[in-house]
Design an enzyme around this catalytic site. Structure first.
Site, PDB file in Angstrom:
ATOM      1  N   THR A 159       0.829  -1.207   0.000  1.00 30.93           N
ATOM      2  CA  THR A 159       0.000   0.000   0.000  1.00 30.93           C
ATOM      3  C   THR A 159       0.866   1.259   0.000  1.00 30.93           C
ATOM      4  O   THR A 159       0.632   2.191  -0.773  1.00 30.93           O
ATOM      5  CB  THR A 159      -0.917   0.011   1.233  1.00 30.93           C
ATOM      6  N   THR A 160       1.883   1.279   0.878  1.00 32.89           N
ATOM      7  CA  THR A 160       2.765   2.438   0.976  1.00 32.89           C
ATOM      8  C   THR A 160       3.561   2.633  -0.311  1.00 32.89           C
ATOM      9  O   THR A 160       3.965   3.745  -0.643  1.00 32.89           O
ATOM     10  CB  THR A 160       3.708   2.290   2.182  1.00 32.89           C
ATOM     11  N   TYR A 208     -12.865  -4.563  -2.466  1.00 30.73           N
ATOM     12  CA  TYR A 208     -14.024  -4.240  -3.302  1.00 30.73           C
ATOM     13  C   TYR A 208     -14.981  -5.423  -3.473  1.00 30.73           C
ATOM     14  O   TYR A 208     -16.186  -5.270  -3.341  1.00 30.73           O
ATOM     15  CB  TYR A 208     -13.614  -3.698  -4.688  1.00 30.73           C
ATOM     16  N   TYR A 217      -2.591 -10.097   4.673  1.00 28.24           N
ATOM     17  CA  TYR A 217      -2.605  -8.679   5.045  1.00 28.24           C
ATOM     18  C   TYR A 217      -4.046  -8.251   5.259  1.00 28.24           C
ATOM     19  O   TYR A 217      -4.839  -8.235   4.329  1.00 28.24           O
ATOM     20  CB  TYR A 217      -1.928  -7.874   3.928  1.00 28.24           C
ATOM     21  N   ARG A 253      -8.984  -0.124   4.265  1.00 29.34           N
ATOM     22  CA  ARG A 253      -8.674  -0.015   2.834  1.00 29.34           C
ATOM     23  C   ARG A 253      -9.552  -0.928   1.979  1.00 29.34           C
ATOM     24  O   ARG A 253      -9.884  -0.586   0.851  1.00 29.34           O
ATOM     25  CB  ARG A 253      -7.209  -0.389   2.590  1.00 29.34           C
ATOM     26  N   LYS A 288      -0.167  -9.748   8.466  1.00 22.96           N
ATOM     27  CA  LYS A 288       0.012  -8.341   8.807  1.00 22.96           C
ATOM     28  C   LYS A 288      -1.353  -7.857   9.278  1.00 22.96           C
ATOM     29  O   LYS A 288      -2.299  -7.773   8.498  1.00 22.96           O
ATOM     30  CB  LYS A 288       0.493  -7.543   7.599  1.00 22.96           C
ATOM     31  N   ILE A 327       5.241  -4.363  10.030  1.00 22.76           N
ATOM     32  CA  ILE A 327       5.485  -3.896   8.666  1.00 22.76           C
ATOM     33  C   ILE A 327       5.150  -2.417   8.714  1.00 22.76           C
ATOM     34  O   ILE A 327       3.994  -2.036   8.823  1.00 22.76           O
ATOM     35  CB  ILE A 327       4.663  -4.672   7.640  1.00 22.76           C
TER      36      ILE A 327
END
Length: 289
Positions: free
Chosen positions: A43-44, A106, A132, A137, A160, A200
């Site tokens: 994501t980052t 989604y 994750y 998100r 994560k 993380i």
């Protein structure tokens, strides 16, 4: 297998293209500053705006530059199981130590759908897999019971956990022996206090040595020293999320002269008010005089 401080690495851009020279500099910076592992294309790392070709090249470059000195946990998630499988296979092919797979966003799959998604990938690619969970998100949270089911598959080795819930992490650790890594910098100490093995981290892009020290103290059971690290890091951790990640961390790295701060739309520059707030936090931390 995975423990300590893993950096959720930013992706450097220059004039709209991936800046591979800067990518190499950032990797070396982390190797020299005690980061235990690098997580590219998460994501980052703005994975949502990377093409497949860019995604695969970035991970290949990181693996090559690291050259076995620390671990590489390759971002390989998608809301399309076939695409996630492709990325996991590529991570295996180029020699990554593991693959990080986000829960499908989604689609909002059922618990059974999540189980089948991870099971198919794990049984198709012989690479250690870290799940994750980041419901803010994705719109969905993986249930601890589903994590426990998946932990019975030999190469699903970790999760994560970025739900923001200590209860969630605790329930997972009560149900199974899977490795739990914090996905929220400000919760690293609490999660490790109940049995988590590391983080993380977003803030490790800015202060890798301090983030690594926090996880090291926790793993050693020295929670007095860990608390001191936690209290020092806490304001900086919170500042990394005053706007959507990775806007603040890239802005901070620009302020520190480590990065040009360029992002891809739909992400954009931070507001002046938040820039001023972030600058104040960096000064208070001692990173800017």
């Amino acid at each position: 297998m995975f423990h300590g401080s893993y950096v959720a690495l930013v992706t450097p851009f220059k004039n709209g293209q991936v800046d591979y020279q800067k990518l190499g500099e950032l990797v070396e910076f982390h190797v020299k500053n005690g980061t235990q592992g690098i997580v590219p294309c998460g994501t980052t790392g703005e994975s949502a705006t990377l093409s497949f070709e860019e995604h695969e090249k970035i991970i290949g470059e990181v693996v090559s530059i690291v050259a076995g000195r620390i671990r590489v946990l390759a971002g390989a998630g998608s809301n399309n199981t076939t695409e996630a499988l492709r990325l996991a296979k590529h991570a295996k092919k180029i020699g990554a130590d593991g693959a990080l797979l986000i829960t499908p966003y989604y689609n909002k799959p059922t618990p059974e759908g999540l189980y089948r998604h991870y099971k198919l990938i794990a049984e198709s690619v012989d690479i250690p897999i870290v799940m994750y969970n980041v419901p803010s998100r994705t719109g969905i949270s993986i249930q601890p019971e589903t994590v426990a089911r998946l932990s019975e598959i030999k190469n699903i080795v970790g999760i994560k956990e970025a739900s923001g819930s200590i209860d969630q992490a605790t329930q997972i650790l009560q149900l199974c022996n899977i490795t739990v890594l914090s996905g929220d910098d400000s919760l690293t100490l609490p999660i490790m206090s109940v049995g988590g093995r590391g983080v993380i981290s977003v803030v490790a892009n800015v202060v890798p040595a301090d983030t690594a020290a926090l996880t090291r103290y926790c793993l050693e059971g020295n929670f007095d020293a860990a608390r001191k690290c936690h209290f020092k890091l806490f304001p900086l951790c919170k500042s990394m999320f005053i706007e959507t990640n990775p806007i603040p961390v890239k802005t901070a790295m620009r302020m520190l002269g480590r990065l040009n701060g360029e992002m891809r739309l739909p992400l954009c520059d931070m507001t002046k008010e938040h820039e001023s707030q972030l600058m104040g936090t960096l000064k208070n931390y001692g990173l800017i005089s």
